[in-house]
Write a protein that holds these residues in place. Structure first.
Motif, PDB file in Angstrom:
ATOM      1  N   LEU A  68       0.810  -1.221   0.000  1.00 51.99           N
ATOM      2  CA  LEU A  68       0.000   0.000   0.000  1.00 51.99           C
ATOM      3  C   LEU A  68       0.842   1.269   0.000  1.00 51.99           C
ATOM      4  O   LEU A  68       0.299   2.369   0.050  1.00 51.99           O
ATOM      5  N   GLN A  69       2.148   1.107  -0.069  1.00 53.62           N
ATOM      6  CA  GLN A  69       3.108   2.209  -0.091  1.00 53.62           C
ATOM      7  C   GLN A  69       3.016   3.094   1.149  1.00 53.62           C
ATOM      8  O   GLN A  69       3.149   4.315   1.075  1.00 53.62           O
ATOM      9  N   ILE A  70       2.778   2.462   2.279  1.00 52.36           N
ATOM     10  CA  ILE A  70       2.850   3.149   3.566  1.00 52.36           C
ATOM     11  C   ILE A  70       4.280   2.931   4.053  1.00 52.36           C
ATOM     12  O   ILE A  70       4.570   2.055   4.858  1.00 52.36           O
ATOM     13  N   TYR A 124       8.921   7.537  10.456  1.00 50.55           N
ATOM     14  CA  TYR A 124       8.222   6.485   9.709  1.00 50.55           C
ATOM     15  C   TYR A 124       6.749   6.808   9.512  1.00 50.55           C
ATOM     16  O   TYR A 124       6.192   7.659  10.180  1.00 50.55           O
ATOM     17  N   ARG A 125       6.122   6.063   8.591  1.00 49.42           N
ATOM     18  CA  ARG A 125       4.685   6.226   8.329  1.00 49.42           C
ATOM     19  C   ARG A 125       3.883   5.021   8.790  1.00 49.42           C
ATOM     20  O   ARG A 125       2.703   5.150   9.102  1.00 49.42           O
ATOM     21  N   GLY A 126       4.488   3.852   8.798  1.00 50.84           N
ATOM     22  CA  GLY A 126       3.800   2.635   9.210  1.00 50.84           C
ATOM     23  C   GLY A 126       4.589   1.937  10.304  1.00 50.84           C
ATOM     24  O   GLY A 126       5.817   2.022  10.329  1.00 50.84           O
ATOM     25  N   PHE A 127       3.875   1.259  11.198  1.00 49.57           N
ATOM     26  CA  PHE A 127       4.512   0.636  12.360  1.00 49.57           C
ATOM     27  C   PHE A 127       3.829  -0.672  12.676  1.00 49.57           C
ATOM     28  O   PHE A 127       2.602  -0.768  12.642  1.00 49.57           O
ATOM     29  N   GLU A 128       4.632  -1.673  13.013  1.00 50.98           N
ATOM     30  CA  GLU A 128       4.045  -2.927  13.475  1.00 50.98           C
ATOM     31  C   GLU A 128       4.938  -3.545  14.535  1.00 50.98           C
ATOM     32  O   GLU A 128       6.139  -3.284  14.564  1.00 50.98           O
TER      33      GLU A 128
END
Length: 98
Positions: free
Chosen positions: A27-29, A59-63
């Motif tokens: 998703l280009q995150i 960052y833009r996404g995190f898990e």
């Protein structure tokens, strides 16, 4: 996509967090951050959370950890963010949008 838009995976380890990271790529995150042992240690020691938030700024996404442990603070700091709770039920991983 808005560069200030962030998505936090707030499921604990082994609930599909690696798959969520792959979804961020599709998703280009990006860039996205995954499990970070050093930041988790900072959190566990009760260290300066600003170190963790400074990393979140990058960052833009995190898990995975430490992100799921700070969801309330992250929501306050990044009010336009979205949160995805991943859970594991009956050996099946599924994602729930929160």
């Amino acid at each position: 996509m808005d560069k200030d838009f962030k998505v936090f995976g707030v499921g604990v380890t082994k609930t599909g967090t690696t798959t969520l990271g792959a979804c961020f790529e599709i998703l280009q995150i990006t860039p996205h951050a995954t499990f970070n042992r050093e930041l988790r240690a900072v959190l566990r020691r009760g260290g300066d959370r600003e170190v963790i938030f400074a990393e979140a700024d990058r960052y833009r996404g995190f898990e995975d950890a430490p992100w799921f442990e700070l969801f309330a603070e992250l929501d306050e700091r990044f009010p336009r963010s979205k949160f995805i709770l991943t859970t594991r039920l009956d050996s099946t991983t599924r994602a729930l949008s929160v």
